[in-house]
Design an enzyme around this catalytic site. Structure first.
Site, PDB file in Angstrom:
ATOM      1  N   PRO A  11      44.966  25.866 -83.852  1.00 55.32           N
ATOM      2  CG  PRO A  11      43.242  24.561 -83.025  1.00 55.32           C
ATOM      3  CD  PRO A  11      43.518  25.868 -83.699  1.00 55.32           C
ATOM      4  CG  ASN A  12      47.202  20.699 -82.380  1.00 51.75           C
ATOM      5  OD1 ASN A  12      47.909  20.636 -81.382  1.00 51.75           O
ATOM      6  ND2 ASN A  12      45.905  20.434 -82.348  1.00 51.75           N
ATOM      7  NE  ARG A  19      56.110  13.909 -83.148  1.00 52.81           N
ATOM      8  CZ  ARG A  19      56.102  14.202 -81.844  1.00 52.81           C
ATOM      9  NH1 ARG A  19      55.000  14.467 -81.263  1.00 52.81           N
ATOM     10  NH2 ARG A  19      57.204  14.218 -81.154  1.00 52.81           N
ATOM     11  CE1 TYR A  24      47.123  18.683 -91.919  1.00 50.37           C
ATOM     12  CE2 TYR A  24      48.198  17.366 -90.239  1.00 50.37           C
ATOM     13  CZ  TYR A  24      47.052  17.890 -90.786  1.00 50.37           C
ATOM     14  OH  TYR A  24      45.834  17.641 -90.218  1.00 50.37           O
ATOM     15  CG  ASN A  75      44.944  26.052 -91.532  1.00 47.33           C
ATOM     16  OD1 ASN A  75      43.963  25.495 -91.010  1.00 47.33           O
ATOM     17  ND2 ASN A  75      45.960  25.376 -92.031  1.00 47.33           N
ATOM     18  CB  ALA A  78      40.681  20.837 -84.869  1.00 46.34           C
ATOM     19  CD  GLU A  99      37.125  26.793 -94.205  1.00 49.39           C
ATOM     20  OE1 GLU A  99      35.987  27.338 -94.184  1.00 49.39           O
ATOM     21  OE2 GLU A  99      37.279  25.558 -94.162  1.00 49.39           O
ATOM     22  CG  HIS A 101      41.479  23.700 -94.445  1.00 52.33           C
ATOM     23  ND1 HIS A 101      41.589  23.745 -93.092  1.00 52.33           N
ATOM     24  CD2 HIS A 101      40.249  24.157 -94.755  1.00 52.33           C
ATOM     25  CE1 HIS A 101      40.455  24.203 -92.581  1.00 52.33           C
ATOM     26  NE2 HIS A 101      39.629  24.461 -93.571  1.00 52.33           N
ATOM     27  NE  ARG A 108      43.254  14.704 -93.267  1.00 50.47           N
ATOM     28  CZ  ARG A 108      43.806  15.394 -92.265  1.00 50.47           C
ATOM     29  NH1 ARG A 108      43.966  16.721 -92.391  1.00 50.47           N
ATOM     30  NH2 ARG A 108      44.207  14.783 -91.174  1.00 50.47           N
TER      31      ARG A 108
HETATM   32  O1  CA2 Z   1      44.690  20.785 -93.555  1.00 47.46           O
HETATM   33  C1  CA2 Z   1      44.670  21.717 -92.742  1.00 47.46           C
HETATM   34  O2  CA2 Z   1      45.287  22.770 -92.917  1.00 47.46           O
HETATM   35  C2  CA2 Z   1      43.897  21.547 -91.430  1.00 47.46           C
HETATM   36  O3  CA2 Z   1      43.352  22.808 -91.088  1.00 47.46           O
HETATM   37  C3  CA2 Z   1      44.893  21.103 -90.396  1.00 47.46           C
HETATM   38  C4  CA2 Z   1      44.247  20.812 -89.046  1.00 47.46           C
HETATM   39  C5  CA2 Z   1      43.063  19.866 -89.197  1.00 47.46           C
HETATM   40  O4  CA2 Z   1      42.410  19.709 -87.949  1.00 47.46           O
HETATM   41  C6  CA2 Z   1      42.069  20.366 -90.225  1.00 47.46           C
HETATM   42  O5  CA2 Z   1      41.026  19.417 -90.354  1.00 47.46           O
HETATM   43  C7  CA2 Z   1      42.738  20.564 -91.563  1.00 47.46           C
HETATM   44  C8  CA2 Z   1      45.238  20.164 -88.091  1.00 47.46           C
HETATM   45  C9  CA2 Z   1      46.495  20.941 -87.885  1.00 47.46           C
HETATM   46  C10 CA2 Z   1      47.381  20.089 -87.047  1.00 47.46           C
HETATM   47  O6  CA2 Z   1      48.647  20.059 -87.644  1.00 47.46           O
HETATM   48  C11 CA2 Z   1      49.524  19.120 -87.229  1.00 47.46           C
HETATM   49  C12 CA2 Z   1      50.788  19.210 -87.752  1.00 47.46           C
HETATM   50  C13 CA2 Z   1      51.725  18.285 -87.396  1.00 47.46           C
HETATM   51  C14 CA2 Z   1      51.420  17.292 -86.493  1.00 47.46           C
HETATM   52  C15 CA2 Z   1      50.147  17.211 -85.955  1.00 47.46           C
HETATM   53  C16 CA2 Z   1      49.206  18.139 -86.322  1.00 47.46           C
END
Ligand code: CA2
Length: 145
Positions: A11-12, A19, A24, A75, A78, A99, A101, A108
């Site tokens: 997700p996301n 964003r 990221y 990946n 969340a 896995e 990330h 974090r």
């Molecule tokens: O660091 C990573 O790759 C994560 O898997 C990214 C997830 C986060 O929940 C994990 O704890 C770590 C979040 C991905 C959301 O990505 C976004 C990108 C741009 C704007 C908002 C969210």
């Protein structure tokens, strides 16, 4: 013939590059897909790269990978921190799952320090930005040869 690996995104992650570039980076998920496909070509791996915001779809894709691929890099976003269903799906398939990330989840918030899926995975790569994906492909290549 190239072996197939699935690179699954949760997700996301479709929002990458749009964003939160401070966390990221500036690459979009399409940029990361292009990097993975190119690295896969160098490594002799056919990369099937996918993203879904839906937990059950990720479960279905893990099952599909178990039938059609030699390994998975995931990946799970969340869902990493919450999903017993993904843990069980990873345990249910006979191929290695890594896995991945982008960020260093351990540097974090505390709620990102625990992974529900790590105990079911072969290994974990985090904190190297989009390079985490490329490192996972190298790892899959070396453990599936
Ligand atoms: O660091 C990573 O790759 C994560 O898997 C990214 C997830 C986060 O929940 C994990 O704890 C770590 C979040 C991905 C959301 O990505 C976004 C990108 C741009 C704007 C908002 C969210």
């Amino acid at each position: 013939m190239s072996k197939t690996v699935f690179v699954l995104n949760g997700p996301n992650l479709n929002m990458l590059g749009k964003r939160e570039p401070g966390i990221y980076g500036g690459k979009t998920l399409k940029d990361i897909e292009n990097d993975c496909v190119a690295m896969g070509r160098d490594l002799g791996l056919a990369v099937d790269f996918r993203q879904s915001n839906h937990e059950g779809v990720l479960v279905d894709w893990l099952h599909e990978a178990g039938e059609n691929a030699v390994g998975v890099a995931i990946n799970a976003g969340a869902y990493t921190h919450t999903s017993l269903a993904l843990h069980d799906a990873i345990r249910a398939i006979p191929i290695p799952v890594i896995e991945v990330h982008i960020s260093n989840v351990h540097a974090r918030e505390a709620f990102r320090h625990h992974s529900m899926i790590a105990p079911a995975c072969k290994g974990v790569i985090c904190g190297f930005g989009p390079t985490s994906y490329v490192l996972a492909l190298h790892a899959l290549k070396s453990i599936t040869d």
